[in-house]
Motif scaffolding. Structure first.
Motif, short mmCIF file in Angstrom:
data_model
loop_
_atom_site.label_atom_id
_atom_site.label_comp_id
_atom_site.label_asym_id
_atom_site.label_seq_id
_atom_site.Cartn_x
_atom_site.Cartn_y
_atom_site.Cartn_z
N MET A 1 -9.69 44.82 61.45
CA MET A 1 -8.92 45.70 60.74
C MET A 1 -10.22 45.83 59.70
O MET A 1 -10.64 44.80 58.86
CB MET A 1 -7.29 45.23 60.17
CG MET A 1 -6.37 45.55 60.54
SD MET A 1 -5.61 45.17 59.76
CE MET A 1 -4.20 44.08 60.16
N ASN A 2 -10.14 46.69 59.16
CA ASN A 2 -11.04 46.62 58.03
C ASN A 2 -10.24 46.14 56.40
O ASN A 2 -9.09 46.06 56.40
CB ASN A 2 -11.62 48.04 57.21
CG ASN A 2 -10.83 49.24 57.37
OD1 ASN A 2 -9.68 48.95 56.72
ND2 ASN A 2 -11.17 50.53 57.83
N LEU A 3 -11.28 46.40 55.57
CA LEU A 3 -10.59 45.67 53.96
C LEU A 3 -9.31 46.48 54.04
O LEU A 3 -8.41 45.84 53.18
CB LEU A 3 -11.46 45.15 53.06
CG LEU A 3 -11.19 44.86 51.79
CD1 LEU A 3 -11.45 43.43 51.87
CD2 LEU A 3 -12.61 45.12 50.90
N LYS A 4 -9.57 47.72 54.01
CA LYS A 4 -8.33 48.39 53.43
C LYS A 4 -7.35 48.48 54.13
O LYS A 4 -6.26 47.92 54.13
CB LYS A 4 -9.03 49.66 53.20
CG LYS A 4 -8.35 51.63 52.50
CD LYS A 4 -8.16 52.24 52.46
CE LYS A 4 -7.14 52.82 52.29
NZ LYS A 4 -7.58 54.17 51.35
N GLU A 5 -7.14 48.66 55.59
CA GLU A 5 -6.42 48.63 56.52
C GLU A 5 -5.59 46.79 56.47
O GLU A 5 -4.59 46.98 56.63
CB GLU A 5 -6.87 48.02 57.63
CG GLU A 5 -7.03 49.65 58.16
CD GLU A 5 -7.88 49.74 59.83
OE1 GLU A 5 -7.80 51.29 59.60
OE2 GLU A 5 -8.11 48.87 59.97
N ILE A 6 -6.33 45.81 56.05
CA ILE A 6 -5.82 44.63 55.39
C ILE A 6 -5.42 44.28 54.54
O ILE A 6 -4.11 43.42 54.54
CB ILE A 6 -7.20 43.52 55.46
CG1 ILE A 6 -7.52 42.96 57.07
CG2 ILE A 6 -6.98 42.08 55.08
CD1 ILE A 6 -8.59 42.38 56.90
N LEU A 7 -5.60 45.15 53.45
CA LEU A 7 -4.63 45.36 51.90
C LEU A 7 -4.29 45.81 52.07
O LEU A 7 -2.13 45.57 51.67
CB LEU A 7 -6.20 45.18 51.13
CG LEU A 7 -7.50 44.35 50.78
CD1 LEU A 7 -7.73 45.44 49.82
CD2 LEU A 7 -6.76 43.20 49.69
N VAL A 8 -3.82 47.17 52.76
CA VAL A 8 -2.53 47.54 52.91
C VAL A 8 -1.76 47.82 53.81
O VAL A 8 -0.99 47.28 53.65
CB VAL A 8 -3.06 49.45 53.46
CG1 VAL A 8 -1.66 49.99 53.64
CG2 VAL A 8 -3.58 49.98 52.27
N SER A 9 -1.73 46.43 54.15
CA SER A 9 -0.81 45.68 55.57
C SER A 9 -0.14 44.26 54.58
O SER A 9 1.10 44.05 54.77
CB SER A 9 -1.51 45.74 56.91
OG SER A 9 -1.28 44.16 57.38
N LYS B 1 0.42 44.83 51.71
CA LYS B 1 1.29 44.63 50.52
C LYS B 1 2.79 45.21 51.28
O LYS B 1 3.42 44.99 51.03
CB LYS B 1 0.17 46.47 50.04
CG LYS B 1 1.70 47.14 49.57
CD LYS B 1 0.92 47.89 48.23
CE LYS B 1 2.05 48.85 46.97
NZ LYS B 1 1.72 49.04 45.81
N LEU B 2 2.62 46.03 52.47
CA LEU B 2 3.69 46.65 52.78
C LEU B 2 3.97 44.94 53.41
O LEU B 2 5.46 44.63 53.21
CB LEU B 2 3.48 46.78 54.55
CG LEU B 2 2.76 48.67 54.24
CD1 LEU B 2 2.06 49.35 55.39
CD2 LEU B 2 3.92 49.81 54.41
N LEU C 1 2.65 53.06 43.92
CA LEU C 1 0.72 53.60 45.18
C LEU C 1 1.52 52.45 46.98
O LEU C 1 2.36 51.76 46.27
CB LEU C 1 -0.54 52.33 44.65
CG LEU C 1 -1.15 53.31 43.22
CD1 LEU C 1 -1.82 52.40 42.72
CD2 LEU C 1 -1.20 54.33 43.20
N ASP C 2 0.49 52.93 47.12
CA ASP C 2 0.24 52.26 48.71
C ASP C 2 -0.65 51.47 48.61
O ASP C 2 -0.72 50.31 49.59
CB ASP C 2 -0.22 53.19 50.27
CG ASP C 2 1.19 54.50 50.22
OD1 ASP C 2 2.20 54.35 49.85
OD2 ASP C 2 0.76 55.78 50.24
N ILE C 3 -1.59 51.66 48.04
CA ILE C 3 -2.42 50.48 48.21
C ILE C 3 -2.33 48.95 46.86
O ILE C 3 -1.66 49.48 46.13
CB ILE C 3 -4.19 51.05 47.70
CG1 ILE C 3 -3.44 51.40 46.50
CG2 ILE C 3 -4.67 51.87 48.56
CD1 ILE C 3 -5.30 52.26 45.82
N PRO C 4 -2.84 48.45 47.33
CA PRO C 4 -2.59 47.10 46.25
C PRO C 4 -2.73 46.91 45.02
O PRO C 4 -4.22 47.27 45.00
CB PRO C 4 -3.01 45.81 47.05
CG PRO C 4 -3.24 45.66 48.23
CD PRO C 4 -3.82 47.43 48.37
#
Ligand code: KIV
Length: 250
Positions: free
Chosen positions: A1-9, A11-12, A191-194
């Motif tokens: 996972m890249n950083l964005k995927e790690i951060l979005v997941s 948050k989820l 937002l979906d991003i944290p």
């Protein structure tokens, strides 16, 4: 996972992000070993390390020097770095300087304000970008101080609109500095991003603080919202007095 995927997941999953700033090897190493989620080489460097009155005079060369030091201290912890004032006026300049920070060891860059063209240009080259809204320290001189944002309906709406633009432009997370807490909560929900708050209440998806503020290392200045977890200036002063006495008594 890249950083964005790690951060979005994260948050989820409802996992809160604990971020701190770092500017040097030993602090980065200690914070990394303690399990911090991300280290930011912030341009707060100017105030807490270099003795400038604010962040405005911090240069790219200074940022690069400290990013290299921080990266030597961590292996797995993600490191983000601020693009300093004046380093991202145009998209080309923003991309060139983002690349320099990445080459120095950063995994992501952060820039202040609603600048979709610059952000799209950087993320288009697969470099993660963290946005920063609310009080923008690089504009403290025009603003005449560090003031809370989002207190009026118009300001709140404009912050929400900017936050959505930054998400759309590809940001992987958004720092909200000194944003009215209920407004930070609404932005966080939309937002979906944290969202990562600093002086913006507890509803954000994570928090960031300037490490010397958290540790009580700068007793001459501490923002009102910081709950310091230590008063390291006192044992530091004591240790130095003990050393001076010991040397002089020998
Ligand atoms: O420069 C910095 O340290 C920052 C944090 C306060 C978010 O931008």
């Amino acid at each position: 996972m890249n950083l964005k995927e790690i951060l979005v997941s994260a948050k989820l999953n409802g996992d809160k992000q604990a971020w701190l700033t770092a500017y040097d090897y030993p602090t980065a190493r200690l914070l990394g070993e303690a399990g911090i989620d991300l280290l930011l080489v912030g341009d707060s460097l100017g105030m807490v390390v270099l003795g400038y009155p604010d962040t405005v005079d911090v240069t790219m060369e200074e940022m690069l020097h400290h990013v290299r030091a921080v990266r030597r201290g961590v292996s797995r912890t993600p490191v983000a770095a601020d693009l300093p004032y004046g380093s991202y006026h145009t998209s080309d300049q923003a991309l060139a300087n983002a690349r320099r920070l990445i080459d120095a060891g950063a995994h992501a860059v952060k820039l202040e304000g609603c600048l979709p063209e610059q952000i799209k240009t950087i993320t288009g080259e697969e470099i993660d970008v963290i946005g920063h809204l609310g009080m923008l320290p690089q504009h403290v001189r025009e603003e005449g101080g560090y003031h809370k944002k989002g207190k009026t309906e118009a300001e709140a709406q404009s912050l929400l609109a900017s936050a959505l633009i930054l998400q759309e432009s590809g940001c992987c997370a958004l720092v909200l500095e000194l944003v009215d807490a209920p407004v930070a909560g609404i932005i966080t929900e939309k937002l979906d991003i944290p969202t990562i708050g600093i002086g913006s209440g507890t509803a954000c998806d994570g928090q960031i603080l300037v490490t010397p503020d958290l540790l009580g290392l700068q007793p001459w200045f501490r923002p009102a919202f910081v709950k310091a977890k230590a008063d390291l200036a006192s044992p530091l002063r004591q240790a130095i007095s003990d050393y001076i006495k010991e040397v002089r008594d020998e």
